[in-house]
Design a protein around this motif. Structure first.
Motif, PDB file in Angstrom:
ATOM      1  N   ARG A 139       0.830  -1.209   0.000  1.00 14.72           N
ATOM      2  CA  ARG A 139       0.000   0.000   0.000  1.00 14.72           C
ATOM      3  C   ARG A 139       0.861   1.254   0.000  1.00 14.72           C
ATOM      4  NH1 ARG A 139      -4.547  -0.194   4.370  1.00 14.72           N
ATOM      5  NH2 ARG A 139      -2.789  -0.277   5.772  1.00 14.72           N
ATOM      6  N   THR A 140       1.953   1.193   0.794  1.00 16.51           N
ATOM      7  CA  THR A 140       2.787   2.394   0.895  1.00 16.51           C
ATOM      8  C   THR A 140       3.495   2.697  -0.414  1.00 16.51           C
ATOM      9  OG1 THR A 140       4.390   0.923   1.869  1.00 16.51           O
ATOM     10  CG2 THR A 140       3.196   2.349   3.366  1.00 16.51           C
ATOM     11  N   GLU A 141       3.924   1.634  -1.127  1.00 13.17           N
ATOM     12  CA  GLU A 141       4.623   1.849  -2.391  1.00 13.17           C
ATOM     13  C   GLU A 141       3.703   2.577  -3.375  1.00 13.17           C
ATOM     14  OE1 GLU A 141       4.666  -0.877  -0.704  1.00 13.17           O
ATOM     15  OE2 GLU A 141       6.686  -1.742  -0.616  1.00 13.17           O
ATOM     16  N   PHE A 142       2.451   2.131  -3.435  1.00 15.77           N
ATOM     17  CA  PHE A 142       1.488   2.749  -4.344  1.00 15.77           C
ATOM     18  C   PHE A 142       1.312   4.232  -4.007  1.00 15.77           C
ATOM     19  CE2 PHE A 142      -3.028   4.039  -4.250  1.00 15.77           C
ATOM     20  CZ  PHE A 142      -3.162   4.356  -5.585  1.00 15.77           C
ATOM     21  N   ILE A 143       1.106   4.522  -2.725  1.00 17.07           N
ATOM     22  CA  ILE A 143       0.833   5.920  -2.356  1.00 17.07           C
ATOM     23  C   ILE A 143       2.078   6.783  -2.549  1.00 17.07           C
ATOM     24  CG2 ILE A 143       0.212   7.439  -0.442  1.00 17.07           C
ATOM     25  CD1 ILE A 143      -1.675   5.251   0.478  1.00 17.07           C
ATOM     26  N   ASP A 144       3.240   6.198  -2.248  1.00 22.24           N
ATOM     27  CA  ASP A 144       4.479   6.952  -2.488  1.00 22.24           C
ATOM     28  C   ASP A 144       4.605   7.322  -3.962  1.00 22.24           C
ATOM     29  OD1 ASP A 144       5.244   7.026   0.088  1.00 22.24           O
ATOM     30  OD2 ASP A 144       6.542   5.255  -0.008  1.00 22.24           O
ATOM     31  N   GLY A 145       4.293   6.341  -4.835  1.00 24.65           N
ATOM     32  CA  GLY A 145       4.373   6.583  -6.268  1.00 24.65           C
ATOM     33  C   GLY A 145       3.398   7.660  -6.704  1.00 24.65           C
ATOM     34  N   LEU A 146       2.191   7.584  -6.173  1.00 24.93           N
ATOM     35  CA  LEU A 146       1.150   8.558  -6.516  1.00 24.93           C
ATOM     36  C   LEU A 146       1.568   9.963  -6.091  1.00 24.93           C
ATOM     37  CD1 LEU A 146      -1.744   8.761  -7.652  1.00 24.93           C
ATOM     38  CD2 LEU A 146      -2.559   8.570  -5.313  1.00 24.93           C
TER      39      LEU A 146
END
Lengths: 456, 175
Positions: A139-146
């Motif tokens: 989840r964190t990877e996705f939000i970091d990317g966003l």
């Protein structure tokens, strides 16, 4: 030693000065060497200068041709520069136009992206400490990317990403209201990793097989080194096996913000560690207490034996010298003919001889009962001294620096009381036993003699 | 019934806020009052037959003037007074111990306060409140236990003295 350091410094400084010359590349082994090398490099330099001068003279004729060539190159470059500048200005205008166009087309979307970016940042912060992350990874990877994407001016989030953000917020909300079981890797306190079923209680706690778990920074689940009371562990165990209805469970109220209460528990000492906090005074009190207990038990056993023998003596008519009463009665037996007053004196003397053996240890017990709280007080004062030393060194701003001295101070008081209380009780019991035997010896022995005489 | 449940809940809350030492004090107080009631019952019931038995034995004697008779009288008084004094030392020790237990609770509570201080850094007075109540309630309970015991103990000591004196008076030497 000093001179050699000075030499090294000199060598280093000199090497720095002449590093441009070829000579400096050789290593100077002594100050004399260095001096020689400096001199040689001077000679070499003056030779080089002469060579350069000759070269310069030779090339003087070519100077004008070189100058002309350089001027031509300059003119050509100036032309190119003007042309590039013109193109830059044209393109800048085009970029401005495009930007304006983008702004027009984005319109109210810009505001929306602002909100989205702040929402995503909020979610990132809450996911970071959320125990739900132990169950759902990535989840964190996705939000970091966003977040990275939205912070650039040129990229826009896709519909799929926006929908996923919305989904993650929803999932976090829904999952934090659930009690669920799932399988994951758990790191044991000894470093061993096992795959086991764990129970997540909303956003508050992770438990497995009655043990409380924590989530570390890498979203890995680890067993707490120190567990809460057995009562709470039992509750956690019950929760794991229960399938329906209600189950009592102890939760950490700070769970959603990182579970600081459970983490703090690792630092709080258990009983043994607390005992060690008492330091040397604590050990002394413990030793004194153990001695007092052993002495009291020993005296109690001895007095029980003596009491039983005295009781047997009370029932029998002939004096038996294996007990104090028997010995006193034996004195009376030996002095049968004498008058009452003399017999009384003789018996009193015999009782006086028995007294120390019966009362031995009693005074020591009493002294220990009184001294134990005083020792505790001593520990308190030494602990306070340590505390005040900590204040002198670290200042009074940090209560944690003072905590060591204070806990030592309090623990010794507790130990002192813990020794004093049972010692007082034991002294009372032992004293009661001793007193009973002494009463029989002092107040009743003469009566027993008289009764025996009447019975005959 | 409802009032009883409320009272039970109140007692539970009191015990929980007072900490583990409060149970020790409760145990000590219970033990002390058991001994006190045992003494009161003895003075009202058993003592009478003990005194009567001694008086009858003394009155049943042929002569009461010789040295031997006097010694036997002392022995009789000593035996009954031993019964009268039974457990009195223990009651006294309990009275002395109650404040010590209270002090133990106080220090235990202080340790809790400093634990909270070490964890939170002392920013929150509310979190220390449980430790403070653990420190103060046992002191109060210990004092109450000691005070209640002091009154009973004084009464019992005086009663025991008087009963021994009375017994001595009953066993008259000349008839």
């Amino acid at each position: 030693m000093k001179t050699s350091i000075a030499k090294h410094i000199l060598v280093a400084a000199a090497a720095g000065l002449i590093s441009f010359s070829a000579v400096a590349q050789e290593k100077a082994t002594s100050l004399d060497d260095l001096l020689k090398m400096v001199r040689q490099s001077k000679i070499a330099e003056s030779q080089e200068h002469k060579q350069r001068e000759a070269e310069f003279r030779r090339q003087k004729a070519n100077q004008q041709a070189l100058l002309n060539r350089a001027k031509n190159i300059r003119t050509a470059e100036e032309n190119r520069s003007a042309e590039l500048e013109k193109r830059y200005q044209e393109q800048e205008a085009a970029v401005d136009q495009k930007r304006q166009q983008l702004d027009e087309r984005l319109g109210s979307l810009r505001e929306l992206f602002g909100h989205m970016s702040s929402t995503a940042a909020d979610l990132r912060a809450s996911i970071d400490s959320s125990l739900v992350s132990a169950q759902y990874s990535g989840r964190t990877e996705f939000i970091d990317g966003l977040l990275a994407k939205m912070n650039t001016a040129t990229k826009l989030p896709t519909i799929a990403e926006i929908e996923r953000l919305w989904f993650e917020i929803q999932r976090e909300t829904v999952e934090s209201g659930k009690v669920v079981k799932f399988n994951t890797t758990v790191i044991k306190p000894n470093g061993e990793q096992t795959q086991q079923e764990i129970v997540r209680v909303g956003n508050f706690n992770l438990v497995s097989n009655g043990k409380y778990l924590e989530m570390n920074d890498a979203y890995k689940v680890a067993e707490l080194i120190r567990q809460p009371d057995a009562k709470f562990q039992k509750m956690a165990e019950n929760l794991q096996v229960s399938t329906a209805g209600f189950s009592a469970f102890g939760i950490d109220p700070t769970g959603p913000t990182g579970g600081s209460y459970l983490k703090a528990m690792i630092n709080s000492p258990d009983l043994i560690e607390r005992w060690h906090q008492g330091k040397i005074v604590g050990y002394i009190i413990t030793a004194v207490g153990a001695f007092a207990m052993l002495l009291a038990i020993f005296r109690l056993v001895v007095l029980f034996g003596v009491g039983a023998k005295v009781n047997a003596q009370l029932r029998s008519a002939t004096p038996n010298t294996n007990n104090p009463l028997g010995r006193v009665l034996a004195v009376a037996e030996e002095n049968k003919g004498v008058d009452g007053e003399t017999l009384e004196l003789k018996m009193e003397e015999a009782v006086l001889k028995e007294r120390p053996a019966i009362e031995s240890g009693l005074n020591l017990l009493k002294i220990i009962a009184m001294v134990a709280p005083l020792l505790g007080l001593l520990g308190t004062v030494t602990g306070m001294i340590i505390t005040f030393q900590a204040i002198t060194i670290f200042g009074a701003g940090d209560p944690r620096a003072m905590a060591g001295g204070i806990s030592s101070a309090l623990i010794t008081t507790v130990l002192g009381l813990c020794v004093a209380i049972p010692t007082v009780l034991m002294h009372t019991i032992v004293n009661g036993r001793a007193k009973r035997i002494l009463h029989i010896l002092e107040e009743q022995s003469a009566g027993i003699v008289a009764e025996n005489a009447e019975r005959k | 019934m409802h009032a009883l449940i409320d009272a039970w809940a109140a007692v539970n809350a009191f015990m929980a806020s007072g900490g583990p030492v409060l149970f020790l004090i409760a145990g000590l107080t219970f033990f002390m009052w058991t001994l006190i009631f045992e003494r009161i019952f003895y003075f009202n019931k058993g003592l009478k037959s003990d005194v009567q038995g001694a008086v009858d034995l003394w009155e049943g004697r042929g002569e009461r003037n010789s040295w031997g008779s006097h010694q036997i009288r002392y022995a009789m008084i000593s035996r009954v007074s031993e019964r009268i004094q039974d457990n009195m030392d223990m009651i006294q020790a309990c009275v002395a111990l109650a404040p010590l237990f209270g002090l133990l609770g106080t220090v235990w509570g202080m340790i809790n306060v400093f634990d909270v201080l070490a964890i939170t850094g002392g920013g929150d007075a509310k979190q220390m409140a449980s430790g403070v109540s653990m420190a103060t309630i046992p002191t109060m309970a210990g004092m109450v236990a000691a005070l209640s015991g002091v009154f009973a103990n004084t009464y019992l000591t005086r009663k025991a003295e008087r009963e021994t004196q009375l017994l001595e008076d009953h066993l008259t030497m000349d008839h």
